[in-house]
Motif scaffolding. Structure first.
Motif, PDB file in Angstrom:
ATOM      1  N   UNK A   1       0.741  -1.341  -0.098  1.00  0.00           N
ATOM      2  CA  UNK A   1       0.023  -0.105  -0.014  1.00  0.00           C
ATOM      3  C   UNK A   1       0.823   1.244  -0.162  1.00  0.00           C
ATOM      4  N   UNK A   2       0.433   2.432  -0.677  1.00  0.00           N
ATOM      5  CA  UNK A   2       1.172   3.634  -0.687  1.00  0.00           C
ATOM      6  C   UNK A   2       1.288   4.160   0.629  1.00  0.00           C
ATOM      7  N   UNK A   3       2.290   5.009   0.893  1.00  0.00           N
ATOM      8  CA  UNK A   3       2.346   5.517   2.394  1.00  0.00           C
ATOM      9  C   UNK A   3       1.542   6.553   2.306  1.00  0.00           C
ATOM     10  N   UNK A   4       0.998   6.765   3.720  1.00  0.00           N
ATOM     11  CA  UNK A   4       0.093   7.985   4.095  1.00  0.00           C
ATOM     12  C   UNK A   4       0.738   8.627   5.060  1.00  0.00           C
ATOM     13  N   UNK A   5       2.145   8.533   4.996  1.00  0.00           N
ATOM     14  CA  UNK A   5       3.001   9.634   5.793  1.00  0.00           C
ATOM     15  C   UNK A   5       4.407   9.416   5.275  1.00  0.00           C
ATOM     16  N   UNK A   6       5.268  10.431   5.497  1.00  0.00           N
ATOM     17  CA  UNK A   6       6.552  10.540   4.839  1.00  0.00           C
ATOM     18  C   UNK A   6       7.173  11.237   5.938  1.00  0.00           C
ATOM     19  N   UNK A   7       8.381  10.338   6.489  1.00  0.00           N
ATOM     20  CA  UNK A   7       9.050  10.651   7.506  1.00  0.00           C
ATOM     21  C   UNK A   7       8.257  11.484   8.907  1.00  0.00           C
ATOM     22  N   UNK A   8       7.279  10.836   9.051  1.00  0.00           N
ATOM     23  CA  UNK A   8       6.238  11.210   9.965  1.00  0.00           C
ATOM     24  C   UNK A   8       5.246  12.649   9.865  1.00  0.00           C
ATOM     25  N   UNK A   9       5.390  12.994   8.551  1.00  0.00           N
ATOM     26  CA  UNK A   9       4.509  13.775   8.003  1.00  0.00           C
ATOM     27  C   UNK A   9       3.374  13.443   7.231  1.00  0.00           C
ATOM     28  N   UNK A  10       1.918  13.508   7.513  1.00  0.00           N
ATOM     29  CA  UNK A  10       0.989  13.161   6.873  1.00  0.00           C
ATOM     30  C   UNK A  10       0.934  13.498   5.379  1.00  0.00           C
ATOM     31  N   UNK A  11       0.766  12.438   4.446  1.00  0.00           N
ATOM     32  CA  UNK A  11       1.101  12.644   3.033  1.00  0.00           C
ATOM     33  C   UNK A  11      -0.046  12.164   2.349  1.00  0.00           C
ATOM     34  N   UNK A  12      -0.739  12.941   1.297  1.00  0.00           N
ATOM     35  CA  UNK A  12      -1.638  12.725   0.272  1.00  0.00           C
ATOM     36  C   UNK A  12      -0.896  12.789  -1.184  1.00  0.00           C
ATOM     37  N   UNK A  13      -0.717  11.181  -1.521  1.00  0.00           N
ATOM     38  CA  UNK A  13       0.250  11.229  -2.746  1.00  0.00           C
ATOM     39  C   UNK A  13      -0.976  10.540  -3.674  1.00  0.00           C
ATOM     40  N   UNK A  14      -0.928  11.195  -4.784  1.00  0.00           N
ATOM     41  CA  UNK A  14      -1.970  11.042  -6.052  1.00  0.00           C
ATOM     42  C   UNK A  14      -0.909   9.955  -6.985  1.00  0.00           C
ATOM     43  N   UNK A  15      -1.376   8.817  -7.522  1.00  0.00           N
ATOM     44  CA  UNK A  15      -0.611   8.564  -8.613  1.00  0.00           C
ATOM     45  C   UNK A  15      -0.216   9.332 -10.108  1.00  0.00           C
ATOM     46  N   UNK A  16       1.072   9.501 -10.225  1.00  0.00           N
ATOM     47  CA  UNK A  16       1.320  10.410 -11.269  1.00  0.00           C
ATOM     48  C   UNK A  16       0.887   9.707 -12.747  1.00  0.00           C
ATOM     49  N   UNK A  17       0.470  10.561 -13.518  1.00  0.00           N
ATOM     50  CA  UNK A  17       0.316  10.311 -14.881  1.00  0.00           C
ATOM     51  C   UNK A  17       0.991  11.280 -15.938  1.00  0.00           C
ATOM     52  N   UNK A  18       1.743  10.580 -16.724  1.00  0.00           N
ATOM     53  CA  UNK A  18       2.634  11.241 -17.652  1.00  0.00           C
ATOM     54  C   UNK A  18       1.763  11.480 -18.851  1.00  0.00           C
TER      55      UNK A  18
END
Length: 373
Positions: free
Chosen positions: A49-66
């Protein structure tokens, strides 16, 4: 206070480089002071599963489309664009690490439409350009955002002048200088073993990784047991780097491990005697700040935004572009006495001039003046 930091792309390889590191450092610092700070970005290369936090920071990451073959400028996410308006309305201040792309521009425009306090930080990525796409984006969005934001943060006088040139006369009157900060780190112990020289940045033409390789033979003449590490995600220069390693017969001396996660970079720095970034026109490189923060002397060129600070403090060496200057500087810094003196100066410089506390004080003052609470 709820703060949203929007940046173009986050990936396991740290392909987008410094802006993501700056955004994370600021968000972590804000959280340490009791604020809610999160990261909004495209994501790429993560296993489920994709991370919901990065280095303890809440993160909303959306799949990149080129969508277009234009590097970072050609990626986006329809899902992020559809939700941008709601995402910015749910926070007190929107801090966009702005580039000419289809991620940060729409998020910043959504904040402007929603009447949210908007802070732009461009990291040297927005400057006068003759490219057709840049001209279109400037006319459609960039100038409007630079003029309409509550504050525009810049690193150097050169960057501020470039931003004024993009918007045209009379320029911007709401700019604030904010240097990149680096979290405090204990100084590394003097490394044991053979001399070790590190490059840890994107393998991109402007960063001149081939100059690093071409400097190696001259360094080996004085320090034949020296080891060299050239780490970072490829942005077009890996074939040239590998070709020069073969041509110079350096396969046993130069390792190319690819991209390293943040904790591995710090571990490599602590093993290294010297850090080298031979790039030209580098605004304010986080990799150099991270080297200084653990007491690793740095070799940079005169057009590096940190060159004056490093030279004045004796925290490394500043050279003309090209392998000859790099080789001479590294050779000098591998001398034990010179290395220890420069190491102490590097750690002191990072702790005094680029401490995160001072950076956060400035940033919170900017937020406060915009009415964020």
């Amino acid at each position: 206070m709820r703060v949203l930091h929007a940046v173009t792309l986050h990936s396991p390889t740290h392909a987008f480089g410094g802006p993501v590191r700056v955004a994370l450092n600021l968000a972590k610092g804000l959280r340490a002071r009791g604020h809610q700070a999160g990261l909004l970005a495209l994501g790429e290369g993560f296993p489920d599963p994709w991370p919901t936090e990065v280095e303890g920071v809440a993160a909303q990451l959306f799949p990149a489309r080129r969508l277009l073959p234009l590097g970072f400028s050609g990626i986006t996410s329809p899902a992020l664009l559809a939700r941008a308006g709601r995402l910015v309305r749910d926070v007190d201040v929107v801090h966009v690490h702005l580039a000419r792309d289809l991620v940060t521009l729409p998020v910043a425009l959504a904040a402007l439409r929603a009447g949210k306090p908007l802070v732009l930080q461009t990291h040297g990525m927005v400057d006068p350009s003759g490219r057709a796409l840049a001209k279109v984006l400037d006319a459609v969005a960039v100038r409007r955002l630079l003029r309409g934001a509550g504050a525009v943060l810049y690193l150097t006088d050169h960057e501020r002048e470039a931003l004024d040139a993009v918007v045209g006369a009379p320029g911007l009157d709401h700019t604030v200088r904010l240097v990149n900060g680096v979290p405090a780190q204990p100084a590394r112990s003097h490394p044991v073993g053979p001399p070790r020289v590190l490059y840890a940045a994107r393998l991109q033409a402007r960063k001149r990784p081939v100059d690093f390789v071409d400097a190696v033979p001259a360094i080996l003449r004085t320090y034949p047991d020296a080891e060299f590490v050239l780490a970072g995600p490829d942005e077009g220069e890996l074939p040239a780097v590998q070709r020069r390693i073969r041509e110079l017969g350096l396969a046993g001396k130069v390792s190319v491990p690819g991209s390293l996660p943040g904790e591995r970079v710090l571990a490599e720095l602590r093993r290294s005697h010297v850090y080298v970034l031979p790039s030209v026109d580098e605004p304010f490189p986080m990799s150099v700040l991270e080297a200084l923060s653990v007491g690793v002397p740095a070799v940079v060129t005169h057009s590096n935004g940190l060159a004056r600070d490093i030279a004045a403090a004796g925290a490394g060496r500043v050279v003309l572009p090209g392998p000859a200057g790099v080789a001479a500087a590294v050779t000098e810094l591998l001398d034990e006495q010179h290395n220890q003196e420069a190491s102490r100066a590097a750690h002191q410089l990072a702790g005094e001039a680029f401490a995160m506390d001072a950076v956060l004080d400035t940033l919170l003052s900017v937020y406060g003046k915009l009415g964020a609470s």
